[in-house]
Design a protein around this motif. Structure first.
Motif, PDB file in Angstrom:
ATOM      1  N   SER A  31       0.815  -1.218   0.000  1.00 13.27           N
ATOM      2  CA  SER A  31       0.000   0.000   0.000  1.00 13.27           C
ATOM      3  C   SER A  31       0.848   1.268   0.000  1.00 13.27           C
ATOM      4  O   SER A  31       0.349   2.342  -0.312  1.00 13.27           O
ATOM      5  CB  SER A  31      -0.930   0.008   1.211  1.00 13.27           C
ATOM      6  OG  SER A  31      -0.173  -0.031   2.408  1.00 13.27           O
ATOM      7  N   ALA A  32       2.133   1.164   0.333  1.00 11.42           N
ATOM      8  CA  ALA A  32       2.998   2.345   0.410  1.00 11.42           C
ATOM      9  C   ALA A  32       3.913   2.500  -0.803  1.00 11.42           C
ATOM     10  O   ALA A  32       4.740   3.408  -0.832  1.00 11.42           O
ATOM     11  CB  ALA A  32       3.833   2.285   1.681  1.00 11.42           C
ATOM     12  N   LEU A  33       3.774   1.632  -1.797  1.00  4.78           N
ATOM     13  CA  LEU A  33       4.661   1.707  -2.958  1.00  4.78           C
ATOM     14  C   LEU A  33       4.569   3.038  -3.692  1.00  4.78           C
ATOM     15  O   LEU A  33       5.550   3.517  -4.242  1.00  4.78           O
ATOM     16  CB  LEU A  33       4.364   0.561  -3.932  1.00  4.78           C
ATOM     17  CG  LEU A  33       4.940  -0.796  -3.549  1.00  4.78           C
ATOM     18  CD1 LEU A  33       4.399  -1.871  -4.478  1.00  4.78           C
ATOM     19  CD2 LEU A  33       6.442  -0.792  -3.576  1.00  4.78           C
ATOM     20  N   LYS A  34       3.388   3.659  -3.676  1.00  5.64           N
ATOM     21  CA  LYS A  34       3.218   4.936  -4.376  1.00  5.64           C
ATOM     22  C   LYS A  34       3.993   6.071  -3.699  1.00  5.64           C
ATOM     23  O   LYS A  34       4.281   7.077  -4.317  1.00  5.64           O
ATOM     24  CB  LYS A  34       1.747   5.313  -4.445  1.00  5.64           C
ATOM     25  CG  LYS A  34       0.969   4.442  -5.393  1.00  5.64           C
ATOM     26  CD  LYS A  34      -0.459   4.910  -5.507  1.00  5.64           C
ATOM     27  CE  LYS A  34      -1.226   4.047  -6.477  1.00  5.64           C
ATOM     28  NZ  LYS A  34      -2.610   4.496  -6.621  1.00  5.64           N
ATOM     29  N   GLN A  35       4.342   5.897  -2.435  1.00  9.52           N
ATOM     30  CA  GLN A  35       5.082   6.926  -1.699  1.00  9.52           C
ATOM     31  C   GLN A  35       6.564   6.940  -2.057  1.00  9.52           C
ATOM     32  O   GLN A  35       7.278   7.869  -1.716  1.00  9.52           O
ATOM     33  CB  GLN A  35       4.921   6.725  -0.197  1.00  9.52           C
ATOM     34  CG  GLN A  35       3.507   6.897   0.278  1.00  9.52           C
ATOM     35  CD  GLN A  35       3.347   6.556   1.742  1.00  9.52           C
ATOM     36  OE1 GLN A  35       4.285   6.186   2.422  1.00  9.52           O
ATOM     37  NE2 GLN A  35       2.119   6.688   2.227  1.00  9.52           N
ATOM     38  N   TYR A  36       7.032   5.904  -2.737  1.00  7.40           N
ATOM     39  CA  TYR A  36       8.430   5.796  -3.129  1.00  7.40           C
ATOM     40  C   TYR A  36       8.515   5.753  -4.643  1.00  7.40           C
ATOM     41  O   TYR A  36       8.374   4.681  -5.243  1.00  7.40           O
ATOM     42  CB  TYR A  36       9.061   4.534  -2.524  1.00  7.40           C
ATOM     43  CG  TYR A  36       9.136   4.578  -1.022  1.00  7.40           C
ATOM     44  CD1 TYR A  36      10.242   5.126  -0.381  1.00  7.40           C
ATOM     45  CD2 TYR A  36       8.096   4.096  -0.236  1.00  7.40           C
ATOM     46  CE1 TYR A  36      10.318   5.181   1.006  1.00  7.40           C
ATOM     47  CE2 TYR A  36       8.161   4.140   1.146  1.00  7.40           C
ATOM     48  CZ  TYR A  36       9.268   4.678   1.756  1.00  7.40           C
ATOM     49  OH  TYR A  36       9.324   4.732   3.130  1.00  7.40           O
ATOM     50  N   PRO A  37       8.723   6.889  -5.281  1.00  7.21           N
ATOM     51  CA  PRO A  37       8.758   6.938  -6.749  1.00  7.21           C
ATOM     52  C   PRO A  37       9.833   6.007  -7.320  1.00  7.21           C
ATOM     53  O   PRO A  37      10.953   5.963  -6.839  1.00  7.21           O
ATOM     54  CB  PRO A  37       9.097   8.388  -7.058  1.00  7.21           C
ATOM     55  CG  PRO A  37       8.759   9.145  -5.823  1.00  7.21           C
ATOM     56  CD  PRO A  37       8.939   8.193  -4.691  1.00  7.21           C
ATOM     57  N   GLY A  38       9.455   5.243  -8.319  1.00  6.15           N
ATOM     58  CA  GLY A  38      10.380   4.354  -8.997  1.00  6.15           C
ATOM     59  C   GLY A  38      10.392   2.938  -8.451  1.00  6.15           C
ATOM     60  O   GLY A  38      10.887   2.030  -9.114  1.00  6.15           O
ATOM     61  N   CYS A  39       9.863   2.713  -7.270  1.00  8.42           N
ATOM     62  CA  CYS A  39       9.885   1.370  -6.684  1.00  8.42           C
ATOM     63  C   CYS A  39       8.964   0.421  -7.429  1.00  8.42           C
ATOM     64  O   CYS A  39       9.341  -0.721  -7.705  1.00  8.42           O
ATOM     65  CB  CYS A  39       9.522   1.410  -5.198  1.00  8.42           C
ATOM     66  SG  CYS A  39      10.855   2.066  -4.183  1.00  8.42           S
ATOM     67  N   TYR A  40       7.767   0.860  -7.750  1.00  7.77           N
ATOM     68  CA  TYR A  40       6.840  -0.024  -8.470  1.00  7.77           C
ATOM     69  C   TYR A  40       7.425  -0.417  -9.823  1.00  7.77           C
ATOM     70  O   TYR A  40       7.322  -1.565 -10.242  1.00  7.77           O
ATOM     71  CB  TYR A  40       5.475   0.642  -8.647  1.00  7.77           C
ATOM     72  CG  TYR A  40       4.466  -0.272  -9.304  1.00  7.77           C
ATOM     73  CD1 TYR A  40       3.826  -1.252  -8.566  1.00  7.77           C
ATOM     74  CD2 TYR A  40       4.178  -0.171 -10.661  1.00  7.77           C
ATOM     75  CE1 TYR A  40       2.915  -2.114  -9.164  1.00  7.77           C
ATOM     76  CE2 TYR A  40       3.272  -1.017 -11.267  1.00  7.77           C
ATOM     77  CZ  TYR A  40       2.640  -1.988 -10.504  1.00  7.77           C
ATOM     78  OH  TYR A  40       1.751  -2.843 -11.106  1.00  7.77           O
ATOM     79  N   GLU A  41       8.066   0.519 -10.493  1.00  7.42           N
ATOM     80  CA  GLU A  41       8.654   0.241 -11.798  1.00  7.42           C
ATOM     81  C   GLU A  41       9.821  -0.736 -11.683  1.00  7.42           C
ATOM     82  O   GLU A  41      10.120  -1.469 -12.625  1.00  7.42           O
ATOM     83  CB  GLU A  41       9.115   1.536 -12.471  1.00  7.42           C
ATOM     84  CG  GLU A  41       7.988   2.441 -12.916  1.00  7.42           C
ATOM     85  CD  GLU A  41       7.362   3.237 -11.769  1.00  7.42           C
ATOM     86  OE1 GLU A  41       7.986   3.342 -10.694  1.00  7.42           O
ATOM     87  OE2 GLU A  41       6.237   3.730 -11.945  1.00  7.42           O
TER      88      GLU A  41
END
Length: 61
Positions: A31-41
């Motif tokens: 749920s916190a992946l959006k708070q860390y730019p580039g992590c989802y990618e």
């Protein structure tokens, strides 16, 4: 620099995604992946598919 290292389970059964971000290891909840730019990618395709399946399941509730 962001590098995906793997996943880790908590005692409650939640999945944490482990990244190396600028030399520091971070454990990030889905749920916190959006708070860390580039992590989802940086996630592999299998992890992205699992997250997508989880989101689709949650929308059915």
């Amino acid at each position: 620099m962001i590098k995906y290292l793997g996943t880790k389970k908590t005692d409650q059964g939640a999945t944490l995604y482990v990244f190396l971000i600028n030399g520091l290891q971070k454990e990030i909840r889905e749920s916190a992946l959006k708070q860390y730019p580039g992590c989802y990618e940086a996630l592999p395709a299998a992890a992205k598919a699992k997250i997508s399946a989880n989101r689709a399941w949650m929308q059915k509730l």
